[in-house]
Design a protein around this motif. Structure first.
Motif, PDB file in Angstrom:
ATOM      1  N   ASP A   8       0.837  -1.207   0.000  1.00 63.34           N
ATOM      2  CA  ASP A   8       0.000   0.000   0.000  1.00 63.34           C
ATOM      3  C   ASP A   8       0.877   1.264   0.000  1.00 63.34           C
ATOM      4  O   ASP A   8       0.362   2.387   0.003  1.00 63.34           O
ATOM      5  CB  ASP A   8      -1.004   0.015   1.181  1.00 63.34           C
ATOM      6  N   HIS A   9       2.207   1.064  -0.042  1.00 63.41           N
ATOM      7  CA  HIS A   9       3.160   2.184  -0.110  1.00 63.41           C
ATOM      8  C   HIS A   9       4.150   2.023  -1.262  1.00 63.41           C
ATOM      9  O   HIS A   9       4.639   3.010  -1.808  1.00 63.41           O
ATOM     10  CB  HIS A   9       3.958   2.282   1.199  1.00 63.41           C
ATOM     11  N   ASP A  11       4.748   4.423   7.344  1.00 63.24           N
ATOM     12  CA  ASP A  11       3.936   3.718   8.344  1.00 63.24           C
ATOM     13  C   ASP A  11       4.645   3.677   9.688  1.00 63.24           C
ATOM     14  O   ASP A  11       4.678   2.655  10.381  1.00 63.24           O
ATOM     15  CB  ASP A  11       3.625   2.282   7.879  1.00 63.24           C
ATOM     16  N   HIS A  61      -3.320   8.067   4.888  1.00 57.95           N
ATOM     17  CA  HIS A  61      -3.610   6.654   5.181  1.00 57.95           C
ATOM     18  C   HIS A  61      -5.042   6.388   5.610  1.00 57.95           C
ATOM     19  O   HIS A  61      -5.372   5.274   6.032  1.00 57.95           O
ATOM     20  CB  HIS A  61      -2.650   6.076   6.221  1.00 57.95           C
TER      21      HIS A  61
END
Ligand SMILES: [Zn+2]
Length: 366
Positions: A180-181, A267, A318
């Motif tokens: 997701d990054h 994160d 996020h």
């Protein structure tokens, strides 16, 4: 629990023909519709129509109530509607949700293509922790992804959309290995255009893409010069962060030629026995005047991270990552009590917080 699920899985696989149909009926009472097989098609069609009405309302509200520090009720209501639509397991498979994401991105791309920054910085949120920041001299991308983690090819940004985004940027910083990054298609696009991609060493370690990546030293307060395609340079510090024990996480802080300092936390999370990173987090503002901080909204004690950087502007990210299961898609309203966070408190605090929706931008003027 996992073991129990495995046993049940094998049990159902053992059936064939009628047995399997009975098993499916047990799993999908009155269902069989798309995209949610637990619901009938009529129920699914209703949720589609509702998503369309809700997201049209979101766009109508956001166009009248753009991003501001300490936003009002109308803008908050628009985000609540977004939370409602996207906290459904199959949201990314619903056409109105796909059209909303592509519509927001299309708006962003046009805006990016037409925006010249003379003073300060313009910040765009693409998706999840994917941000693009432009100053007079440079355009920097952070954790830029296509939304492929949502699992729906129709939700994922197209090759054309990705090309147009990358064309507008000079460099990509990726915080850590989770998809997701870190989106390989995006990183390859940057590298093929001769634009640097900076990641920790554990990202795509055994992949052919690895030698083309720039691996800067993860050392607090060590300023490293990063040279861009046309010999422009950026001053970069890579703080040695972590996502607990699951990933090495680069917290990148960049100072542009105009002297604007921008930090992105990926994160970053510290809790329990993994509190060591606060040793450098707590000190950042003593050594730097940070202008823009982009923290991950779901981190525990986001307050302490913001206090440590003490930025002129906080732009969290996020929210609503569709690759996560429903309860773990941090909503704009926070769900702080359950998640034991203080994101909602931060938004109500004295700190200058601007929470963007996908496709939105905010102009920062120091
Ligand atoms: Zn993440």
């Amino acid at each position: 629990m996992k073991i129990i699920l495995c046993i049940f899985g094998l049990f159902f696989l053992g059936f064939s023909g009628g047995g399997r149909a009975i098993a499916q009926m047990a799993l999908t009472p009155g269902g069989g519709g798309l995209p949610d097989p637990q619901l009938s098609q009529k129920d699914n069609d209703y949720l589609d129509r509702q998503a369309k009405v809700f997201l049209d309302s979101v766009q109508a509200l956001l166009s009248v109530y753009p991003p501001v520090i300490h936003e009002g009720r109308e803008r908050s209501m628009a985000k609540l509607l977004m939370d409602a639509v996207f906290h459904e397991k199959y949201a990314a498979f619903r056409k109105p949700a796909q059209e909303f994401f592509h519509g927001q991105t299309d708006h962003l791309i046009r805006n990016l293509e037409q925006t010249i920054v003379k003073k300060g910085a313009m910040i765009w949120k693409v998706y999840n922790m994917g941000f693009i920041v432009r100053t007079k001299s440079v355009t920097i991308a952070f954790d830029l992804v296509r939304g492929a983690t949502a699992g729906s090819p129709d939700f994922t940004l197209t090759t054309e959309e990705t090309d147009r985004l990358v064309t507008q940027c000079d460099v990509l910083f990726i915080s850590h290995k989770h998809n997701d990054h870190a989106d390989k298609a995006v990183a390859e696009n940057f590298l093929n255009s001769g634009k640097p991609v900076i990641t920790p060493e554990e990202v795509w370690k055994n992949d052919p893409i690895f030698p083309g990546i720039t691996h800067l030293e993860r050392v607090s307060e060590k300023v490293q010069k990063l040279t861009l395609k046309d010999n422009r340079t950026l001053d970069v510090i890579i703080y040695p962060g972590h996502q607990l024990t699951s990933a090495i996480n680069n917290v990148s802080m960049i100072t542009t030629a105009e002297g604007i300092t921008i930090a992105h936390t990926g994160d970053q999370i510290n809790e329990g026995e993994m509190m060591g990173d606060f040793e450098w987090i707590d000190q950042v503002s003593k050594n730097h005047k940070v202008d823009i901080l982009m923290p991950n909204a779901w981190t525990t004690d986001i307050f302490r991270i913001v206090r440590g950087f003490n930025p002129a502007l906080v732009v969290p990210g996020h929210e609503i990552e569709l690759g996560h299961t429903v309860w773990d898609r941090l909503p704009f309203w926070g769900d702080d009590k359950y998640l034991e966070l203080n994101y909602a408190d931060l938004k109500r605090s004295k700190y200058p917080v601007v929470a963007l929706v996908w496709g939105e931008s905010y102009s920062f003027n120091p």
